[in-house]
Design a protein around this motif. Structure first.
Motif, PDB file in Angstrom:
ATOM      1  N   SER A 172       0.818  -0.966  -0.087  1.00  5.44           N
ATOM      2  CA  SER A 172      -0.131   0.128   0.023  1.00  5.44           C
ATOM      3  C   SER A 172       0.964   1.565   0.076  1.00  5.44           C
ATOM      4  O   SER A 172       0.408   2.160  -0.778  1.00  5.44           O
ATOM      5  CB  SER A 172      -0.894   0.045   1.034  1.00  5.44           C
ATOM      6  OG  SER A 172      -1.803  -1.012   1.178  1.00  5.44           O
ATOM      7  N   SER A 175      -8.942  -0.462  -4.119  1.00  8.49           N
ATOM      8  CA  SER A 175      -9.570  -0.053  -2.804  1.00  8.49           C
ATOM      9  C   SER A 175      -9.107   1.333  -2.005  1.00  8.49           C
ATOM     10  O   SER A 175      -9.861   1.423  -1.102  1.00  8.49           O
ATOM     11  CB  SER A 175      -9.111  -1.295  -1.864  1.00  8.49           C
ATOM     12  OG  SER A 175      -7.687  -1.308  -1.600  1.00  8.49           O
ATOM     13  N   PHE A 176      -8.249   2.205  -2.732  1.00  8.17           N
ATOM     14  CA  PHE A 176      -7.984   3.202  -1.981  1.00  8.17           C
ATOM     15  C   PHE A 176      -8.857   4.376  -1.780  1.00  8.17           C
ATOM     16  O   PHE A 176      -9.791   4.402  -2.738  1.00  8.17           O
ATOM     17  CB  PHE A 176      -6.349   3.830  -2.346  1.00  8.17           C
ATOM     18  CG  PHE A 176      -6.678   4.622  -3.700  1.00  8.17           C
ATOM     19  CD1 PHE A 176      -6.908   5.917  -3.803  1.00  8.17           C
ATOM     20  CD2 PHE A 176      -6.049   3.950  -4.760  1.00  8.17           C
ATOM     21  CE1 PHE A 176      -7.136   6.397  -4.949  1.00  8.17           C
ATOM     22  CE2 PHE A 176      -6.366   4.679  -5.975  1.00  8.17           C
ATOM     23  CZ  PHE A 176      -6.741   5.855  -5.985  1.00  8.17           C
ATOM     24  N   LYS A 177      -8.995   5.060  -0.867  1.00  9.37           N
ATOM     25  CA  LYS A 177     -10.078   5.958  -0.730  1.00  9.37           C
ATOM     26  C   LYS A 177      -9.575   7.681  -0.540  1.00  9.37           C
ATOM     27  O   LYS A 177      -8.340   7.819  -0.264  1.00  9.37           O
ATOM     28  CB  LYS A 177     -10.842   5.826   0.673  1.00  9.37           C
ATOM     29  CG  LYS A 177     -11.387   4.311   0.670  1.00  9.37           C
ATOM     30  CD  LYS A 177     -12.578   4.324   1.767  1.00  9.37           C
ATOM     31  CE  LYS A 177     -12.087   4.498   3.075  1.00  9.37           C
ATOM     32  NZ  LYS A 177     -13.095   4.301   4.101  1.00  9.37           N
ATOM     33  N   PHE A 217     -12.106   1.011   6.783  1.00 13.56           N
ATOM     34  CA  PHE A 217     -12.050   0.171   5.712  1.00 13.56           C
ATOM     35  C   PHE A 217     -12.705  -1.237   6.031  1.00 13.56           C
ATOM     36  O   PHE A 217     -12.464  -1.738   7.236  1.00 13.56           O
ATOM     37  CB  PHE A 217     -10.585  -0.187   5.251  1.00 13.56           C
ATOM     38  CG  PHE A 217     -10.003   0.959   4.448  1.00 13.56           C
ATOM     39  CD1 PHE A 217     -10.196   1.288   2.951  1.00 13.56           C
ATOM     40  CD2 PHE A 217      -9.291   1.922   5.053  1.00 13.56           C
ATOM     41  CE1 PHE A 217      -9.708   2.184   2.450  1.00 13.56           C
ATOM     42  CE2 PHE A 217      -8.781   3.009   4.545  1.00 13.56           C
ATOM     43  CZ  PHE A 217      -8.948   3.218   3.054  1.00 13.56           C
ATOM     44  N   ILE A 219     -10.455  -6.147   2.904  1.00 11.76           N
ATOM     45  CA  ILE A 219      -9.471  -5.118   2.092  1.00 11.76           C
ATOM     46  C   ILE A 219      -8.181  -5.215   2.694  1.00 11.76           C
ATOM     47  O   ILE A 219      -7.919  -4.452   3.548  1.00 11.76           O
ATOM     48  CB  ILE A 219      -9.897  -3.910   1.859  1.00 11.76           C
ATOM     49  CG1 ILE A 219     -11.342  -3.790   1.313  1.00 11.76           C
ATOM     50  CG2 ILE A 219      -9.083  -2.965   1.089  1.00 11.76           C
ATOM     51  CD1 ILE A 219     -12.005  -2.749   0.877  1.00 11.76           C
ATOM     52  N   ALA A 254      -5.366  -1.448   1.837  1.00 13.82           N
ATOM     53  CA  ALA A 254      -5.869  -0.243   1.690  1.00 13.82           C
ATOM     54  C   ALA A 254      -5.353   1.122   2.150  1.00 13.82           C
ATOM     55  O   ALA A 254      -4.266   0.950   3.133  1.00 13.82           O
ATOM     56  CB  ALA A 254      -7.264  -0.247   2.596  1.00 13.82           C
ATOM     57  N   ASN A 269     -11.514   1.383  -9.483  1.00 12.75           N
ATOM     58  CA  ASN A 269     -11.736   1.801  -8.121  1.00 12.75           C
ATOM     59  C   ASN A 269     -13.100   2.698  -7.998  1.00 12.75           C
ATOM     60  O   ASN A 269     -13.163   3.770  -8.426  1.00 12.75           O
ATOM     61  CB  ASN A 269     -10.750   2.804  -7.852  1.00 12.75           C
ATOM     62  CG  ASN A 269     -10.745   3.066  -6.098  1.00 12.75           C
ATOM     63  OD1 ASN A 269     -11.532   3.411  -6.115  1.00 12.75           O
ATOM     64  ND2 ASN A 269      -9.505   3.279  -5.559  1.00 12.75           N
TER      65      ASN A 269
END
Length: 682
Positions: free
Chosen positions: A170, A268-270, A278, A282, A285, A317
């Motif tokens: 990540s 999956s990154f936000k 999260f 996941i 993340a 995404n």
């Protein structure tokens, strides 16, 4: 190398390189390493310079390939580098420039050696070179450490500045994205930690930025201060290399027992502003500033790799896709994509595909399709067909997509391309609003072009020896953009042919076409001769006509009152549309179009002759209110969704590596060794 080497021509005879690649084992604790790594040879700044370096040292590298199984000197060099990296941060704090300089040189030599090793041997052989120990020939240690894995972990640490014992997937993806976002300019060439050697042989130190520049040079493979690289590469070689590495990692194939962790991280990154937890499912993340990422993507769409990143994020995404679709400044993203498609002649096919698929993904959202007609643009300078002083983003999108379809049908003839173009238009059609008169005209004129072409092809199929000179002349005098026939007499001729041909088609449409095709093939001198282009094109033309009619029908059914310019364009070409009322392939979809044309034609007839354009539009706007909506037949909503092929890696892996080959700063690969993609491919 050593402190006395400063020219490429000296390298093949360099005593330190000879010892490294020779038959004598060198312990990782030997003072030799300090001597080897004390060179002032500047790193290459372009692929051309790297090619010269590789050619000068190829004999040394091949000697190491041959002797390393017995000496283990490659492993010793890597261990020297690994031990030094553990003290890099402390050395920077103490301003120990010599230590940092030697570490930089160790990494540079490793990069050069591994580049040749990768080209000279298989993966299995390469991995064995990382497990060789200083033993007698042919003997190996079963518990030898995996230097390859440790080297990779160390490089991750250098890039992301995290401890080796923490998961780095990540953090690496996040760091590479931020490198792309920041687009940092390289330090000035004069601040290199590896200065040119002075006459007295001394080394110049003193600039703190030299520490950063030295490692920067290695991570960008020498892309600092290049005189031959493109200006776009020079703007931020670190961002370019980071993006290419990210794309390579994201497109690695899944392992048998585990999915690609880098792809999982990308999926999956936000947003940093998203405070929701999260899900535990996941594993990779992280959070990143979506606004900064969006702005960088908008600014960098001139490159293939930035467009591919945008596609990857939109497709994989859902967080970033939702964020982008909610933006109120989507024109900043859409306009660069449209410009890629507009200059289709100058772009490679893969770049055009990615830009088109991005549009298709965006048009899957009804909110996007509505909002683009509310964004007004002025003076689109790169659109040269017509001066557009003011036009909505939606109308401009329609113009560019139709132009792309037309280019494809006349040049590249790629079914995949025109299918996706038509799908994007179909997704938008129910939300067409206040279409610009030129956009409405192009929708109708492009449809008419294929209606005429369709009649012409049918004539050639049924009457291959008739040589209808008038029809032939009609199509030979089409203007480049196919908008108008020069002779009005063609309309009468087309109507007469259409009437007889469609009567024949209505009886046994498919069977008759099949028989006509077989008959035409039989008339050729050899069974090996392919069908003429016009015969092969018939199904494609019919498919395009059908979809364009459905797009027009969808607009009339859902937003007739918003689009008087489209009705005007239909009335202007009504003679041609009337010929297709009874065509078996289009009869159903023609009902609404025919109804609209008939209804408004009667109102114009009642209004008298010699009406101005303004008066016609006024009558149309009044008539829209009077037209009973229940008389328009309802059809299923046109909706198309982009779905990747079953084995997308067959497309993306060669594409990504072709970008690395063509775009990576200061990286040279022998074109004769390339097997993953063809050198003349786009």
């Amino acid at each position: 190398m050593g402190s006395n080497s400063s020219r490429i021509g000296d390298l093949p005879k360099n005593e330190y390189l000879k010892k490294l690649s020779g038959t004598e084992s060198v312990s990782e604790n030997d003072p030799f390493w300090n001597q080897l790594l004390s060179f002032s040879f500047p790193a290459p700044t372009s692929s051309t310079e790297l090619k010269l370096l590789e050619e000068a040292t190829i004999s040394v590298c091949r000697s190491l390939v041959e002797n390393n199984p017995r000496t283990g000197n490659l492993g010793a060099l890597i261990k020297v580098f690994l031990s030094r990296t553990k003290e890099l941060k402390l050395s920077a704090e103490c301003q120990n420039h010599i230590f940092i300089w030697q570490t930089h040189n160790a990494l540079f030599i490793i990069c050069c050696l591994l580049k040749v090793f990768i080209c000279e041997m298989s993966e299995e052989e390469l991995q064995l070179h990382f497990t060789y120990e200083e033993k007698s020939p042919g003997s190996y240690s079963s518990d030898s450490e995996d230097l390859l894995e440790e080297l990779l972990c160390c490089l991750m640490q250098l890039i992301t500045d995290i401890p080796l014992f923490l998961p780095y997937t990540s953090k690496l993806v996040k760091t590479l994205l931020y490198n792309f976002i920041r687009q940092e300019k390289p330090p000035p060439p004069g601040t290199h930690v590896l200065p040119q050697q002075s006459d007295g042989g001394g080394l110049l130190y003193g600039l703190a930025s030299g520490v950063a520049t030295g490692l920067w040079t290695v991570f960008t493979l020498g892309g600092v201060g290049s005189k031959v690289a493109a200006a776009s590469e020079l703007s931020s070689p670190l961002a370019n290399q980071s993006l290419l590495l990210l794309l390579v990692l994201a497109n690695l194939t899944d392992a048998a027992d585990a999915p690609n962790p880098y792809r999982q991280a990308i999926m999956s990154f936000k947003n940093t502003q998203d405070s929701s937890p999260f899900p535990s499912s996941i594993p990779h993340a992280f959070q990143i500033n979506f606004n900064s990422l969006y702005m960088a993507l908008c600014e960098q769409q001139t490159s293939d790799q930035a467009t591919l990143l945008l596609y990857t994020l939109l497709h994989q995404n859902s967080n970033i896709r939702t964020y982008m679709l909610a933006r109120t400044d989507m024109e900043n993203l859409v306009l660069p994509i449209l410009e890629i498609l507009y200059h289709v002649e100058e772009r490679n096919s893969h770049h055009v595909y990615m830009a088109l698929i991005i549009l298709l993904i965006l048009t899957e959202d009804d909110g996007f399709n509505r909002s683009i007609h509310e964004v007004m643009l002025k003076n689109i300078t790169w659109y040269s067909e017509r001066v557009l002083t003011e036009i909505s983003l939606g109308s401009l999108l329609i113009l560019v997509v139709i132009r792309t379809i037309q280019y494809n049908m006349t040049r590249t003839r790629d079914k995949y391309l025109h299918t996706n173009c038509l799908a994007a238009l179909a997704n938008m059609s129910a939300q067409f609003r206040s279409l610009h008169q030129y956009a409405a005209q192009r929708i109708v004129s492009y449809t008419c072009r294929h209606l005429r072409r369709y009649v012409y092809v049918l004539d050639k199929l049924y009457f291959p020896h008739s040589h209808c000179s008038t029809l032939q002349h009609c199509f030979s005098t089409l203007s480049d953009n196919g908008e108008e026939l020069l002779s009005l007499t063609c309309s009468h001729i087309l109507r007469s042919y259409a009437s007889s041909l469609f009567s024949l088609l209505s009886k046994k449409h498919n069977k008759v076409l099949e028989q006509a095709t077989q008959s035409l093939r039989g008339s050729l001198s050899s069974s090996d001769v392919p069908l003429p282009d016009y015969a092969q094109d018939l199904n494609v033309i019919e498919e395009v006509i059908r979809m364009m009619l459905e797009i027009i029908n969808s607009c009339l059914t859902n937003s007739l009152h918003h689009n008087p310019n489209l009705v005007y364009a239909l009335l202007y070409k009504r003679d041609l549309f009337e010929q297709f009322r009874t065509h078996p392939s289009f009869q159903d979809i023609m009902q609404n179009i025919d109804l609209v044309i008939t209804f408004f034609s009667s109102r114009l007839l009642q209004a008298g002759a010699e009406l101005s354009v303004e008066r016609v539009l006024e009558i149309i706007k009044q008539g829209v209110v009077a037209l009973p909506k229940d008389r328009l037949k309802k059809f299923p909503e046109l909706k198309f969704k982009y779905v990747e092929e079953e084995q997308p890696e067959e497309f993306f892996i060669p594409y990504v590596w072709s970008l690395v080959y063509n775009s990576a700063v200061g990286v040279y690969w022998n074109p004769q060794d390339i097997q993953l993609f063809t050198m003349d491919s786009d």
